[in-house]
Motif scaffolding. Structure first.
Motif, short mmCIF file in Angstrom:
data_model
loop_
_atom_site.label_atom_id
_atom_site.label_comp_id
_atom_site.label_asym_id
_atom_site.label_seq_id
_atom_site.Cartn_x
_atom_site.Cartn_y
_atom_site.Cartn_z
N VAL A 10 0.84 -1.19 0.00
CA VAL A 10 0.00 0.00 0.00
C VAL A 10 0.88 1.25 0.00
O VAL A 10 0.70 2.16 -0.82
N VAL A 11 1.85 1.29 0.91
CA VAL A 11 2.74 2.45 1.02
C VAL A 11 3.51 2.64 -0.28
O VAL A 11 3.65 3.76 -0.78
N GLN A 12 3.99 1.55 -0.87
CA GLN A 12 4.76 1.64 -2.12
C GLN A 12 3.88 2.15 -3.26
O GLN A 12 4.31 3.01 -4.03
N GLN A 13 2.66 1.65 -3.36
CA GLN A 13 1.78 2.09 -4.44
C GLN A 13 1.39 3.56 -4.29
O GLN A 13 1.32 4.29 -5.27
N ILE A 14 1.17 3.99 -3.05
CA ILE A 14 0.86 5.41 -2.83
C ILE A 14 2.06 6.27 -3.22
O ILE A 14 1.91 7.29 -3.89
N SER A 15 3.25 5.85 -2.82
CA SER A 15 4.47 6.59 -3.17
C SER A 15 4.66 6.66 -4.68
O SER A 15 4.97 7.72 -5.23
N ASP A 16 4.47 5.52 -5.35
CA ASP A 16 4.62 5.48 -6.81
C ASP A 16 3.60 6.39 -7.48
O ASP A 16 3.91 7.11 -8.43
N LEU A 17 2.37 6.35 -7.00
CA LEU A 17 1.31 7.17 -7.56
C LEU A 17 1.60 8.66 -7.35
O LEU A 17 1.39 9.47 -8.25
N ALA A 18 2.12 9.00 -6.18
CA ALA A 18 2.46 10.40 -5.90
C ALA A 18 3.55 10.89 -6.85
O ALA A 18 3.49 12.02 -7.36
N LYS A 19 4.54 10.04 -7.11
CA LYS A 19 5.61 10.42 -8.06
C LYS A 19 5.04 10.57 -9.47
O LYS A 19 5.38 11.51 -10.18
N LYS A 20 4.17 9.66 -9.86
CA LYS A 20 3.58 9.68 -11.19
C LYS A 20 2.69 10.92 -11.39
O LYS A 20 2.74 11.57 -12.43
N GLU A 21 1.89 11.23 -10.36
CA GLU A 21 0.98 12.37 -10.44
C GLU A 21 1.69 13.69 -10.18
O GLU A 21 1.14 14.75 -10.46
N GLY A 22 2.88 13.61 -9.62
CA GLY A 22 3.67 14.82 -9.40
C GLY A 22 3.22 15.67 -8.23
O GLY A 22 3.29 16.89 -8.29
#
Length: 60
Positions: A10-22
């Motif tokens: 969950v934490v990794q996916q949120i982090s990845d999504l935050a990077k992707k969305e900027g």
């Protein structure tokens, strides 16, 4: 309700999504685009902001 992801996933996916969305991730936006992630985040954390805070702590 049972989680289909681990807390680390969950934490990794949120982090990845935050990077992707900027940047900041709005709860409504994530709930609409990735309901499974939202469901699992709220399983492990009391609210969406707590999940985001955990991601920030892991990045530091």
């Amino acid at each position: 309700m049972e989680a289909s992801m681990s807390v680390e996933e969950v934490v990794q996916q949120i982090s990845d999504l935050a990077k992707k969305e900027g940047g900041a991730l709005r709860k409504k936006q994530v709930k609409k685009s990735n309901p499974e992630l939202m469901k699992n985040a709220l399983y492990y954390f009391p609210n969406w902001d707590a999940a985001l805070d955990q991601c920030k702590e892991n990045q530091a």
